[in-house]
Design an enzyme around this catalytic site. Structure first.
Site, PDB file in Angstrom:
ATOM      1  N   ALA A 250      23.747 -28.026   5.069  1.00  0.00           N
ATOM      2  CA  ALA A 250      24.747 -27.295   4.377  1.00  0.00           C
ATOM      3  C   ALA A 250      25.598 -26.715   5.403  1.00  0.00           C
ATOM      4  O   ALA A 250      26.629 -25.793   5.411  1.00  0.00           O
ATOM      5  CB  ALA A 250      24.486 -26.004   3.731  1.00  0.00           C
ATOM      6  N   ALA A 251      25.309 -27.208   6.804  1.00  0.00           N
ATOM      7  CA  ALA A 251      26.204 -26.542   8.206  1.00  0.00           C
ATOM      8  C   ALA A 251      27.590 -27.380   7.608  1.00  0.00           C
ATOM      9  O   ALA A 251      28.668 -26.589   7.944  1.00  0.00           O
ATOM     10  CB  ALA A 251      25.525 -27.196   9.426  1.00  0.00           C
ATOM     11  N   GLY A 252      27.753 -28.521   7.104  1.00  0.00           N
ATOM     12  CA  GLY A 252      29.066 -28.847   6.860  1.00  0.00           C
ATOM     13  C   GLY A 252      29.723 -28.396   5.678  1.00  0.00           C
ATOM     14  O   GLY A 252      30.838 -28.080   5.867  1.00  0.00           O
ATOM     15  N   ASP A 253      28.972 -27.920   4.779  1.00  0.00           N
ATOM     16  CA  ASP A 253      29.516 -27.180   3.666  1.00  0.00           C
ATOM     17  C   ASP A 253      29.961 -25.684   4.155  1.00  0.00           C
ATOM     18  O   ASP A 253      31.143 -25.236   3.531  1.00  0.00           O
ATOM     19  CB  ASP A 253      28.370 -27.108   2.725  1.00  0.00           C
ATOM     20  CG  ASP A 253      27.929 -28.150   1.994  1.00  0.00           C
ATOM     21  OD1 ASP A 253      28.819 -29.204   2.015  1.00  0.00           O
ATOM     22  OD2 ASP A 253      26.676 -28.220   1.671  1.00  0.00           O
TER      23      ASP A 253
HETATM   24  O1  RIB Z   1      25.366 -30.389   1.932  1.00  0.00           O
HETATM   25  C1  RIB Z   1      23.921 -30.046   1.564  1.00  0.00           C
HETATM   26  C2  RIB Z   1      23.536 -30.275   0.099  1.00  0.00           C
HETATM   27  O2  RIB Z   1      23.692 -31.837  -0.162  1.00  0.00           O
HETATM   28  C3  RIB Z   1      22.114 -29.821  -0.302  1.00  0.00           C
HETATM   29  O3  RIB Z   1      22.423 -28.686  -0.746  1.00  0.00           O
HETATM   30  C4  RIB Z   1      21.955 -30.708  -1.313  1.00  0.00           C
HETATM   31  O4  RIB Z   1      21.809 -30.419  -2.764  1.00  0.00           O
HETATM   32  C5  RIB Z   1      22.913 -31.983  -1.214  1.00  0.00           C
HETATM   33  O5  RIB Z   1      23.880 -32.030  -2.245  1.00  0.00           O
END
Ligand code: RIB
Length: 314
Positions: A250-253
């Site tokens: 989730a760093a990219g998120d």
């Molecule tokens: O970007 C990370 C996410 O990728 C995770 O939370 C997982 O659910 C996948 O969708």
């Protein structure tokens, strides 16, 4: 008034095991601790934007099951508008099996479940939420038809379109031409352009190729090296921050959510990418997807600590 960000995307439950290393095919290894953590690229970006100060509406689908209920409760608890997340009785909530090694790198297998049943009609039902947003955030864990419908609605209402093309897949030129900001990582960029992104020059070439395909601005994320911003006039490298890596999930998120908030607040593009770099850096210092996403106060404290350290260094 906080800026409004709309997200059309996925919601998953992440089943996470920390492991000393990744298994080879056919091999069983003993891992460490196990965690059930809300995730999904769409929901993660929605949470990132909400924690960083935006008003957020999310469009998506979960199953009519316990994981779906947990996701909805979690997002509503953060003040996110979940009225456009449908509970689908015919599919399970998306699940991601995630292994995280000692260096914080991950490997992820996704069972998309209800995410892949998101229809253009679901997006149309959320037209008002999309139209009233400053920025629309999209990823590729839901069907392309739903993404394309959302982009068309956003364009019709003058809403800025930010696409994080993850997981990577080929994209129609007609879609790329409507994207204001494309935020791929190195491997996604390679898949989209055929250019192996192994140094800054290759990154520049690949981003330029995406621009020529019609994308407004490309922000190529480079992990701890930061990001390369390529727009109509220039290519600028905005360095990242060195932190202790616990889990890169989730760093990219965090980066994408942070960028969307800063963009919606009308920060300059350079400032927005620096803010996003800081959000991404903080996310890798903690385990899991949504629990790792930093608050506004954490990002601001981090950026001011970095500035003070720079002023003090000889
Ligand atoms: O970007 C990370 C996410 O990728 C995770 O939370 C997982 O659910 C996948 O969708």
């Amino acid at each position: 008034m906080p800026p409004h960000v709309a997200v059309v995307g996925s919601l998953n439950m992440d089943l996470v095991i920390r492991t000393p290393r990744f298994p080879s095919p056919g091999e069983t290894i003993i891992g460490r601790d196990f965690h059930t953590i809300p995730g999904g690229k769409g929901a993660n970006q929605a949470v990132a934007a909400a924690r960083l100060g935006a008003r957020v509406s999310m469009v998506g689908r979960v199953g009519d099951d316990g994981f779906g209920a947990q996701q909805l409760a979690n997002l509503s608890g953060l003040g996110i508008d979940v009225s456009h997340i449908r509970r689908d009785p015919a599919a399970a909530t998306g699940v991601a099996l995630i292994a995280v090694d000692e260096g914080g790198q991950n490997s992820i297998i996704l069972a998309s479940g209800a995410n892949m049943r998101l229809r253009p009609a679901d997006v149309e039902a959320a037209e008002e939420a999309i139209a009233s947003a400053a920025v629309l955030l999209l990823q590729l864990e839901v069907p392309l038809e739903a993404v394309e419908r959302a982009v068309a609605l956003a364009r019709a209402h003058g809403v800025t379109v930010v696409l994080n093309p993850a997981p990577a897949r080929e994209l129609p030129p007609s879609l790329l031409r409507q994207v204001d900001f494309l935020i791929p990582n190195e491997s996604e960029t390679t898949l989209l352009t055929g250019v192996q992104v192994d140094d800054m020059e290759a990154a520049r070439q690949a981003a330029t190729r995406l621009r020529r395909a019609g994308v407004g601005t490309v922000i190529l994320t480079l992990g701890e090296r930061g990001a390369l911003l390529v727009d109509r006039v220039q290519a600028t490298h905005i360095p990242g921050f060195q932190v202790e890596v616990v889990d890169t999930t989730a760093a990219g998120d965090a980066f994408v959510g942070g960028f969307a908030v800063a963009l919606a607040e009308k920060q300059s593009l350079m400032e927005a990418v620096r803010f996003a770099n800081a959000a991404g850096a903080l996310a890798v210092t903690r385990l899991g997807a949504q629990p790792s996403l930093p608050t506004r106060a954490e990002v601001e404290a981090f950026l001011s600590a970095v500035s003070s350290a720079l002023k003090m260094s000889p």
